[in-house]
Design a protein around this motif. Structure first.
Motif, mmCIF file in Angstrom:
data_model
loop_
_atom_site.group_PDB
_atom_site.id
_atom_site.type_symbol
_atom_site.label_atom_id
_atom_site.label_comp_id
_atom_site.label_asym_id
_atom_site.label_seq_id
_atom_site.Cartn_x
_atom_site.Cartn_y
_atom_site.Cartn_z
ATOM 1 N N ILE A 1 -7.649 13.542 -1.240
ATOM 2 C CA ILE A 1 -6.206 13.611 -0.965
ATOM 3 C C ILE A 1 -5.902 13.202 0.485
ATOM 4 O O ILE A 1 -5.117 12.270 0.690
ATOM 5 N N LEU B 1 -6.548 9.480 0.890
ATOM 6 C CA LEU B 1 -5.514 8.625 0.298
ATOM 7 C C LEU B 1 -4.241 8.656 1.136
ATOM 8 O O LEU B 1 -3.582 7.627 1.317
ATOM 9 N N ASN C 1 -2.790 5.461 2.727
ATOM 10 C CA ASN C 1 -1.448 5.066 2.307
ATOM 11 C C ASN C 1 -0.559 4.799 3.523
ATOM 12 O O ASN C 1 0.284 3.913 3.513
ATOM 13 N N PRO D 1 -1.445 0.299 -0.747
ATOM 14 C CA PRO D 1 -1.824 -0.706 -1.735
ATOM 15 C C PRO D 1 -0.661 -1.673 -1.966
ATOM 16 O O PRO D 1 0.490 -1.275 -1.883
ATOM 17 N N GLN E 1 6.403 9.385 -12.400
ATOM 18 C CA GLN E 1 5.201 9.903 -11.749
ATOM 19 C C GLN E 1 4.097 9.984 -12.793
ATOM 20 O O GLN E 1 4.337 9.758 -13.972
ATOM 21 N N ILE E 2 2.890 10.331 -12.356
ATOM 22 C CA ILE E 2 1.826 10.537 -13.329
ATOM 23 C C ILE E 2 0.926 11.646 -12.826
ATOM 24 O O ILE E 2 0.825 11.888 -11.626
ATOM 25 N N THR F 1 1.450 14.048 -2.805
ATOM 26 C CA THR F 1 1.122 12.795 -3.490
ATOM 27 C C THR F 1 2.330 11.903 -3.753
ATOM 28 O O THR F 1 2.164 10.741 -4.069
ATOM 29 N N ARG G 1 4.431 10.455 -1.934
ATOM 30 C CA ARG G 1 4.627 9.297 -1.063
ATOM 31 C C ARG G 1 3.541 8.247 -1.276
ATOM 32 O O ARG G 1 3.623 7.143 -0.746
ATOM 33 N N LEU G 2 2.491 8.612 -2.014
ATOM 34 C CA LEU G 2 1.424 7.655 -2.270
ATOM 35 C C LEU G 2 1.955 6.538 -3.157
ATOM 36 O O LEU G 2 2.838 6.737 -3.971
ATOM 37 N N LYS G 3 1.376 5.356 -2.975
ATOM 38 C CA LYS G 3 1.868 4.218 -3.740
ATOM 39 C C LYS G 3 0.864 3.817 -4.823
ATOM 40 O O LYS G 3 -0.331 4.033 -4.674
ATOM 41 N N ILE H 1 -1.738 2.734 -7.323
ATOM 42 C CA ILE H 1 -2.936 3.307 -7.924
ATOM 43 C C ILE H 1 -3.418 4.570 -7.237
ATOM 44 O O ILE H 1 -4.290 5.251 -7.757
ATOM 45 N N PHE H 2 -2.888 4.887 -6.044
ATOM 46 C CA PHE H 2 -3.378 6.074 -5.347
ATOM 47 C C PHE H 2 -2.962 7.349 -6.075
ATOM 48 O O PHE H 2 -3.639 8.366 -5.989
ATOM 49 N N PRO I 1 -2.634 8.093 -9.497
ATOM 50 C CA PRO I 1 -3.590 8.558 -10.510
ATOM 51 C C PRO I 1 -4.904 9.024 -9.910
ATOM 52 O O PRO I 1 -5.491 10.001 -10.388
ATOM 53 N N LEU I 2 -5.369 8.353 -8.853
ATOM 54 C CA LEU I 2 -6.633 8.774 -8.241
ATOM 55 C C LEU I 2 -6.530 10.176 -7.666
ATOM 56 O O LEU I 2 -7.410 11.008 -7.856
ATOM 57 N N ALA I 3 -5.412 10.429 -6.950
ATOM 58 C CA ALA I 3 -5.250 11.747 -6.331
ATOM 59 C C ALA I 3 -5.166 12.831 -7.400
ATOM 60 O O ALA I 3 -5.819 13.872 -7.296
#
Lengths: 339, 591
Positions: free
Chosen positions: A324, A327, A331, A336, B57-58, B106, B108-110, B112-113, B115-117
């Motif tokens: 976490i 990432l 980020n 990405p 989201q996922i 999570t 703010r993550l873009k 593919i990050f 699902p990984l998180a």
């Protein structure tokens, strides 16, 4: 102090094993945008296929996989004829892998399960699966969102894992190392197998790095990831590039799996942990940079070995929670690309 | 024959299922009663994940939140002897909080990050539950969870009343989520998932929308977990593992990610496949574990490739669409009070990107009831200036004041003071109707909360919002298209919907980014008439346009930008005769 060195070397050895799979993950992602959750399954396939070939088994599996390839090739060729396209268009991968797999098996049978022939067979077997999976799952979803591709790769993971269980059974298989014994490095005894894994990892990384940065084919692969339409216009066969990346990644992962197997015994579920820890490492480079992925897996390996020593039941909690902050940092620094 | 409305259909389906469930709970053998409870619990958890996926989201590790809710409730009820209902409420709250905390990290993550998180969360949480063995019993499990008691309902004995209770709760939650998606909050969720910058411009905060969705989703997972703890009396970590999270995802994809009822269908499908595998395949072939993994894997891939809409897409063909009755109010909503301040006041504004001076010393003023045109060749800085006016960027130097507000990064703010805009690249929500898209424009004019939206207590606010939306449609002549899907519109119609949506926010300043591009000449004339009418009501309008003829027919003054500086300004006539303008446009000196 000896304990420190022992843990460090142990961590690096594990990191190197994760590294080969992590590099495969990065390769597949940079070319096809697929975040391949199923990548570790090729390592399983490598290890168990290796075990099978060492005992000169697997005639039926080989024939079934070759048969599947020939059927797919026939379908493709039939479609080409109907649409009046070039006869062999897109069928060459199926035909090629079927031929290679058959030859590899003949080699295994002729040498009576020679160590190197078996290793070669295991890698070709993984590649043969990769071609089928690319044809059936990635090609139809070429224009899907990355999220759909992830969920799809989860489906592939389930299928492959179930298939490994059905084919090879649930019991773990012992595999002999390439050579028993090892060497003293300072105060620590290092097995030859660990050294071999580290060397292979370095070899794979160097090859991938040179390939993707220096050769025309490698650049074409990267171009097709950055902008598929653009690459297509420039005459880069995107499907071909995707296929190649899947095959290379499968071969590398299988190599990693069969090298690691003597240290953990091969079993149908070994790929999951291997793959997930490789992901944690590869995330360090945003699944896009080879050197950063290698640093990532070495970190994962050492953190794992040190936390196993000092807080063993929380080892996996620490390793997986680590992703976490990695990432979030990644980020912020280099998000990405939106495709 | 009058067609049933969406609301009636949803409610009838739920009522039918309620009767069915209660009948099973009362009359069926106890194995089926247990199955009913488990399907109800699974549906509640799956519903949480479906809502998350609908919002764009996922989460691959959603079973973790179920586990947090289950263990929390069980520990409170057994070790602290808390009343079961209270323990359940705490368990739900903790799971919801956990989902919000992790979601805030999570969201703010873009790409593919995400699902990984969430994948690693899905592994870390169950591992942590095992590692905390002094609290959770670790790998040997957590036995003796007390019975659930609430009035006459108890999970003890055969648990028939508990089964009916779980089933009714599930149906109420399904209905609540269906209602929620057709509310002000639901439109904000759709807007965020489709074009989050557009959502911001119309005053919907991304943080609020996403965190509320996380809270709801985590609470549903936690509730499922708590009910599960009471149902089984014994907890182990396996139903909350990554594999369980993947099973949830399979149920969501199978059911379809459109309507909350899809969650129910997905759970039914997964349960049926499992029953088939256990009773048929395992008996005849004896490889249930491997077969289960392979079949679920193949089903997941096949559904994604061949039927991306899942089972719901089949039902959706006969299910009615959302419609809102034509507003009876014939009089237009009153025009907003025109503020005392000057609508747009830009003084010597500059915007530099590194060494590039995209704008340099530009001053621009728009008075009340004025239509202003902003033109210039490509690369002149029009878009940069427009972004400054909308609050998308802040000036490097100089001052920008919109309706008395100085420029700030807080995008959701301007619309509250009466500034609305359209987008050059049309940003509509494809799966919603024209009316709903326009209604999103009125987002900022009302306030609702999650509870009122789920229970339908927001009727009054919704009516006022749709009154505004109908009014905006009337002004733009789009009434006939109200219930059309925006994905079916022509370019010209879509641009008008953009304008209608901006009007629904009740603006005093309207900023239009190339509204005439793609419009036919008849449509352009209608648009010009509309703009004149709006100006008559005191609205100030800024037009950024390429079509000079159209601009000249509308505006009272024109600003011409070239290479980041103001080339000329004045009435259309003055500007058209300005030699500098002619040179910039025709690229030659006045020969």
């Amino acid at each position: 102090m000896d304990v420190f060195w022992f843990l460090l070397i142990d961590g690096i050895a594990w990191g190197a094993a994760y590294g080969i799979v992590a590099l495969s993950i990065v390769l597949v992602h940079t070319v096809t945008r697929v975040v391949n959750i199923a990548q570790g399954e090729y390592a399983t396939l490598g290890a168990l296929g290796f075990y099978m070939a060492l005992n000169v088994g697997g005639q039926v599996l080989t024939m079934a996989v070759c048969g599947a390839h020939l059927a797919l090739a026939a379908l493709t060729i039939g479609g080409n004829v109907l649409k009046k396209r070039r006869f062999l268009l897109a069928a060459e991968w199926n035909l090629g892998t079927a031929l290679c797999l058959a030859l590899a098996w003949v080699l295994v049978a002729a040498t009576g399960g020679n160590y190197w022939a078996a290793a070669l067979y295991a890698m070709v077997l993984a590649a043969a699966f990769a071609v089928i999976i690319f044809r059936l799952t990635v090609r139809p979803l070429m224009n899907a969102s990355p999220l759909v591709l992830v969920v799809c790769s989860i489906g592939v993971f389930l299928t492959m894992s179930g298939l490994s269980l059905a084919l090879f059974g649930a019991e773990p298989r012992p595999i002999a190392p390439v050579s028993n014994g090892g060497v003293m490095m300072g105060p620590v005894f290092v097995q030859y197998q660990s050294l071999l894994i580290a060397l292979s990892s370095i070899g794979v990384m160097a090859a991938l790095y040179v390939f993707s940065e220096r050769t025309m084919t490698g650049r074409a692969l990267r171009a097709s990831a950055v902008n598929r339409d653009g690459a297509e216009i420039c005459g880069i066969p995107v499907l071909w590039a995707g296929n190649l990346s899947f095959v290379l990644a499968a071969v590398f992962s299988a190599l990693g799996g069969l090298l690691l197997a003597p240290m953990i015994t091969a079993s149908y579920d070994m790929g999951l942990t291997l793959g997930l820890k490789a992901f944690v490492g590869a995330a360090m480079g945003g699944l896009a940079e080879y050197p950063a992925a290698v640093i990532g897996v070495l970190l994962v390996g050492t953190i794992e070995s040190f936390s196993a020593f000092s807080a063993s039941s929380f080892r996996d909690v620490i390793v997986y929670t680590l992703i976490i902050p990695i990432l979030i940092w990644r980020n912020a620094v280099k998000p990405p690309e939106d495709h | 024959m009058a067609r049933l409305s969406l609301k009636t259909t949803n409610r009838s389906a739920a009522l039918f299922l309620a009767i069915f469930g209660v009948a099973v709970a009362v009359f069926a053998p106890s194995y089926q009663v247990g199955l009913l409870t488990i399907v109800g619990i699974d549906t509640i958890v799956t519903l949480g994940l479906t809502m998350l996926l609908i919002s764009g989201q996922i989460s691959l590790g959603h079973a973790s939140y179920m586990g947090i809710g289950a263990y929390c409730t069980a520990i409170l009820a057994r070790d602290l002897a808390m009343t079961p209902v209270l323990a359940l409420v705490f368990g739900v709250a903790v799971a919801s909080l956990a989902c919000v905390v992790i979601g805030s990290l999570t969201m703010r993550l873009k790409g593919i990050f995400v699902p990984l998180a969430t994948l690693s969360i899905g592994i870390a949480v169950p591992t942590a539950i095992v590692a905390l063995d002094w609290l959770t019993g670790g790998a040997s499990g957590f036995p003796n969870v007390p019975e659930f008691n609430l009035g006459p309902i108890s999970s003890g004995g055969e648990g028939r009343d508990f089964a009916a209770f779980v089933w009714i709760v599930m149906l109420l939650l399904l209905l609540g989520c269906a209602t929620l998606l057709n509310s002000r909050f639901g439109r904000a969720v759709s807007a965020d998932a489709a074009h989050h910058d557009m959502a911001l411009v119309f005053g919907s905060s991304i943080e609020y929308t996403r965190l509320t969705t996380f809270a709801l989703s985590g609470a549903l997972a936690g509730l499922g977990g708590a009910l599960y703890a009471f149902q089984l009396n014994f907890l182990s970590v396996s139903p909350f593992s990554l594999a369980a999270g993947i099973h949830l995802l399979i149920a969501v994809v199978l059911g379809g990610i459109v309507h909350p009822f899809g969650a129910f269908l997905g759970v039914i499908a997964v349960t049926l496949i499992e029953a088939f595998l256990q009773n048929v395949v395992a008996r005849s072939m004896g490889l249930s574990g491997a077969a289960e993994m392979m079949i679920f894997g193949v089903v997941l891939v096949a559904v994604l490739i061949k039927y991306p809409g899942g089972i719901w897409s089949v039902i959706a063909r006969i299910w009615p669409e959302f419609t809102f009755p034509r507003s009876p109010a014939t009089q237009a909503t009153p025009a907003p009070a025109v503020p005392e301040v000057q609508p747009v006041h830009v003084e010597k504004a500059a915007k530099h990107f590194g060494g590039l001076k995209a704008l340099d010393g530009v001053s621009l003023h728009i008075g009340k009831g004025e239509i202003i045109g902003l033109i210039g060749p490509n690369g002149a800085g029009k878009s940069t200036l427009f972004d400054l006016l909308c609050g998308l960027t802040i000036p490097t130097e100089g001052s920008v004041a919109i309706l008395g507000q100085t420029a700030s990064k807080n995008l959701t703010r301007l619309v509250r003071f009466g500034a609305a805009r359209t987008f050059q690249h049309v940003k509509l929500i494809d799966h919603l109707t024209v009316l709903e898209n326009v209604a999103f424009g009125a987002h900022v004019t009302e306030k609702t909360d999650l509870f009122r939206s789920m229970t339908g207590l927001d009727r009054a606010a919704e009516t006022r919002i749709f009154d505004r939306a109908w009014d905006a449609l009337r002004k733009t002549g789009l009434e006939e298209l109200a219930n059309a899907k925006t994905s079916t519109l022509s370019m010209g119609q879509a641009r008008l919907v953009e304008i209608a949506r901006a009007l629904a926010s009740n603006p005093t300043l309207l900023m239009l980014d190339e509204p005439a591009a793609g419009l036919r000449s008849g449509e352009k004339r209608l648009l010009a008439d509309l703009l004149h009418e709006l100006r008559g009501q005191g609205m100030s309008i800024l037009l950024v346009e390429h079509d000079l003829e159209f601009v000249v027919s509308c505006v009272s003054r024109i600003y011409v930008l070239n290479r980041g500086t103001l080339l000329s300004s004045g009435t259309p006539q003055e500007v058209q005769n300005d030699p500098a303008v002619i040179e910039a446009y025709l690229g030659m000196s006045n020969a």
